[in-house]
Design an enzyme around this catalytic site. Structure first.
Site, PDB file in Angstrom:
ATOM      1  N   HIS A   6      24.641   9.172  -4.278  1.00  0.00           N
ATOM      2  CA  HIS A   6      24.595   7.791  -3.784  1.00  0.00           C
ATOM      3  C   HIS A   6      25.821   6.995  -4.211  1.00  0.00           C
ATOM      4  O   HIS A   6      26.200   7.020  -5.386  1.00  0.00           O
ATOM      5  CB  HIS A   6      23.337   7.094  -4.300  1.00  0.00           C
ATOM      6  CG  HIS A   6      22.075   7.688  -3.749  1.00  0.00           C
ATOM      7  ND1 HIS A   6      21.547   8.869  -4.216  1.00  0.00           N
ATOM      8  CD2 HIS A   6      21.263   7.279  -2.745  1.00  0.00           C
ATOM      9  CE1 HIS A   6      20.452   9.162  -3.524  1.00  0.00           C
ATOM     10  NE2 HIS A   6      20.254   8.219  -2.618  1.00  0.00           N
ATOM     11  N   ASP A  38      24.818   8.377  -0.074  1.00  0.00           N
ATOM     12  CA  ASP A  38      23.915   7.497   0.660  1.00  0.00           C
ATOM     13  C   ASP A  38      23.940   6.060   0.141  1.00  0.00           C
ATOM     14  O   ASP A  38      24.322   5.798  -1.007  1.00  0.00           O
ATOM     15  CB  ASP A  38      22.472   8.011   0.522  1.00  0.00           C
ATOM     16  CG  ASP A  38      22.197   9.235   1.383  1.00  0.00           C
ATOM     17  OD1 ASP A  38      23.163   9.862   1.850  1.00  0.00           O
ATOM     18  OD2 ASP A  38      21.018   9.563   1.571  1.00  0.00           O
TER      19      ASP A  38
HETATM   20 ZN   LIG Z   1      18.888   5.969   0.971  1.00  0.00          ZN
END
Ligand SMILES: [Zn+2]
Length: 322
Positions: A290, A143
């Site tokens: 992430h 992400d």
């Molecule tokens: Zn996010």
């Protein structure tokens, strides 16, 4: 009525505490630029102050959650319904389940602003938290990119012949079109993670949610080039609700949660990221990590350990269900 009890998260107290901080920041700044489960924003032209991305470090306490964030849980751990794959065999890291994810967004869909889908306050859709194929598969999701760490993540994935799903922030995609194109060229798939990563996302008025979701998809498609397909939508911070799930569905995207959250965005240490994944992952799981939102060196280092571990455990790599 659509929220099953199994969505209750063991991490919720932490998340709520972080959300409380996010709300406070948002109130001061007029937009939320903080991360909970999904990390902090990549610095961009619209970021307000350097201190806005304040989600790191302080969320490890046990304080009871106070943020009014009903429905902020995304997908939670659940047992895949598919039986363990008896023929799992190869463990080469070769992706399985090549059936495209959401197929409702036809390639070449015009990138113009679509009409705002109507609100459907009472009807949540399913938030996906398992792989397409089930069995001993895993889906890696990244992400908040694309950003400075995306290239390193892609290099590692290529080394292990692993395909993953990237939930991109629209403005980051617009700023890094070459990385979006590389993600696609190397066989990964794309997911809409809103334009600005506002939180709590589930509190957005309908019109703003429509903009954040639809414009982000358009920005990702524009960055990726003609034919780019964005099959999923992941609400920032896991802030799904019936409205944003239906907005996404109207744009041909399934709502994508996760089943394993090592909180890598908070930089808990490489060992913590690795051990959380190793202890929480079950076959058919979706791992949240992430590639954007700040210094991702711990994430990259953890991935270097996790990829060979996953292969050694007999996992093959898949995309999320659709
Ligand atoms: Zn996010």
């Amino acid at each position: 009525m659509h929220r099953t009890p199994t969505r209750r998260s063991p991490l919720r107290p932490h998340r709520n505490r972080l959300l409380a901080g996010c709300i406070a920041v948002a109130a001061v700044l007029g937009l939320s630029a903080c991360g909970t489960a999904s990390g902090a924003l990549q610095p961009t032209a619209t970021a307000t102050t350097p201190g806005a991305a304040n989600s790191t470090g302080t969320g490890n306490g046990t304080a009871a959650g106070t943020a009014p964030a009903p429905g902020s849980d995304a997908a939670q751990p659940r047992t895949p319904t598919a039986p363990a794959d008896p023929g799992r065999a190869t463990a080469t890291g070769k992706p399985v389940g090549t059936t495209p994810g959401a197929t409702t967004g036809a390639p070449g869909t015009p990138t113009g602003t679509p009409a705002a889908p109507p609100a459907h306050p009472g009807q949540a859709t399913k938030v996906i938290s398992s792989t397409a194929s089930g069995g001993r598969t895993v889906a890696l999701t990244f992400d908040d990119g694309p950003g400075p760490a995306t290239g390193q993540v892609l290099d590692l994935l290529a080394q292990y012949h692993v395909k993953a799903t990237f939930c991109e922030i629209g403005q980051n995609a617009a700023a890094n079109p070459a990385l979006v194109k590389r993600v696609l060229a190397e066989g990964h798939r794309l997911c809409d993670h809103s334009v600005h990563h506002p939180q709590p996302f589930e509190k957005l008025p309908h019109d703003k949610a429509v903009y954040e979701i639809s414009a982000a998809r358009d920005m990702i498609v524009k960055a990726g080039g003609p034919g780019t397909r964005v099959g999923w939508f992941r609400a920032p911070g896991g802030g799904f609700n019936a409205d944003n799930e239906h907005i996404a569905a109207g744009l041909g995207m399934d709502s994508l949660g996760w089943s394993v959250d090592p909180r890598d965005w908070s930089r808990p240490g490489v060992a913590a990221i690795v051990s959380t994944v190793q202890s929480q992952l079950k076959p058919g799981g979706v791992i949240l990590m992430h590639d954007g939102g700040g210094d991702r060196s711990q994430t990259v280092a953890a991935l270097k350990q996790l990829l060979p571990w996953l292969v050694a455990q007999g996992y093959t790599f898949d995309f999320p269900a659709a």
